[in-house]
Enzyme design. Structure first.
Site, PDB file in Angstrom:
ATOM      1  CD  GLU A  96      31.633  75.100  90.133  1.00 48.13           C
ATOM      2  OE1 GLU A  96      30.701  74.486  90.704  1.00 48.13           O
ATOM      3  OE2 GLU A  96      32.598  74.519  89.616  1.00 48.13           O
ATOM      4  CB  CYS A 133      30.509  68.591  87.090  1.00 43.05           C
ATOM      5  SG  CYS A 133      29.737  67.249  88.039  1.00 43.05           S
ATOM      6  CG  HIS A 144      31.645  71.133  91.139  1.00 41.89           C
ATOM      7  ND1 HIS A 144      30.661  71.687  90.353  1.00 41.89           N
ATOM      8  CD2 HIS A 144      31.374  69.810  91.227  1.00 41.89           C
ATOM      9  CE1 HIS A 144      29.818  70.742  89.979  1.00 41.89           C
ATOM     10  NE2 HIS A 144      30.222  69.592  90.500  1.00 41.89           N
TER      11      HIS A 144
END
Length: 267
Positions: A224, A112, A222
């Site tokens: 994660e 990001c 994202h």
């Protein structure tokens, strides 16, 4: 043999009366559990950073997302929306760190804001408000929704055949579903970067660094978020972790040799 050390640069944030260096836990947790490396948070010291110390201990670098944006002065624009947060201290830390990572061949993974930082550090530019660009989608999350809804799959991305992301996910993969929580995006891609995936509206969603000697991948989404529940995200983090272990094994003989020289000099 110790775990590879992954440097995770911090943001700065005012909490009450005091300024803090901050990193969201989901990023460091993903480094620890999915990449199986040891995260080490780097304060946003900017020019006060001891770069030699960082390079000497880093087996990898991961650039996180953030509520803040890269200051547009770094790509020769004025601030488009003064209400959006900026973090000059992080800019002053990550932009030179990116160039050092590429110079030294340190594995580099960016998410990001980090995705946008690499492009800017290497001479590219950003759209400050993708949703205002004709023909582009609104890639922002709806703030009123729960976190689970904000980070839910939002659109697909088309994976560029024959590139590094395709090699990680498997040559049979043509598209994957990703979340979308960004207002800025790539305008001009920096020289030396190759497109790895694009959104349906043509916005670049992933790229790699051509001259990198090891893993150097950036994604706009994202991975994660609840990484262990997403096989695609796990594949990416595991590939990053393998690259960090490979880099550590390459540099440890050099460090051992250097330490031997130092010990010999003192005898």
């Amino acid at each position: 043999m110790h775990s590879p050390i992954v440097i995770v640069p911090a943001c700065t944030k005012q909490l009450g009366h005091h300024p803090y260096h901050t990193v969201q836990m989901k990023y460091v947790d993903a480094v620890l559990t999915a990449a199986q490396c040891m995260p080490l948070i780097l304060p946003a010291f900017g020019e006060r950073t001891d770069w030699d110390a960082i390079v000497s201990c880093a087996d990898g670098i991961m650039l996180t997302g953030s509520p803040s944006n890269v200051h547009p002065s770094h790509f020769e624009q004025e601030v488009h929306n003064p209400e959006l947060p900026l973090d000059p201290a992080r800019d002053a830390t990550t932009l030179p760190l990116i160039r050092l990572a590429i110079e030294y061949g340190i594995p580099l993974f960016a998410i990001c804001r980090g995705f946008q930082e690499i492009n800017v550090a290497l001479g590219g530019s950003l759209h400050q408000a993708v949703q205002e660009v004709p023909g582009k989608m609104d890639h922002r999350e709806a703030k009123e929704l729960s976190l689970e809804q904000q980070y839910a799959p939002a659109h697909e991305v088309a994976i560029t055949a024959g590139k590094k992301l395709a090699a990680i996910l498997g040559p049979q993969r043509r598209t994957i579903q990703v979340n979308s929580l960004h207002g800025q995006g790539i305008n001009r891609l920096a020289d030396g970067l190759s497109v790895e995936a694009v959104a349906p509206d043509g916005i670049i969603e992933a790229y790699s660094v051509d001259q990198a000697r090891h893993f150097a991948l950036a994604v706009q989404w994202h991975p994660e978020w609840r990484v262990r529940e997403n096989p695609d995200s796990m594949e990416i983090f595991e590939a990053f972790g393998r690259a960090c272990r490979d880099y550590r094994e390459e540099r440890e003989p050099r460090q051992t040799q250097n330490h031997s020289v130092i010990r010999g000099a003192g005898n």
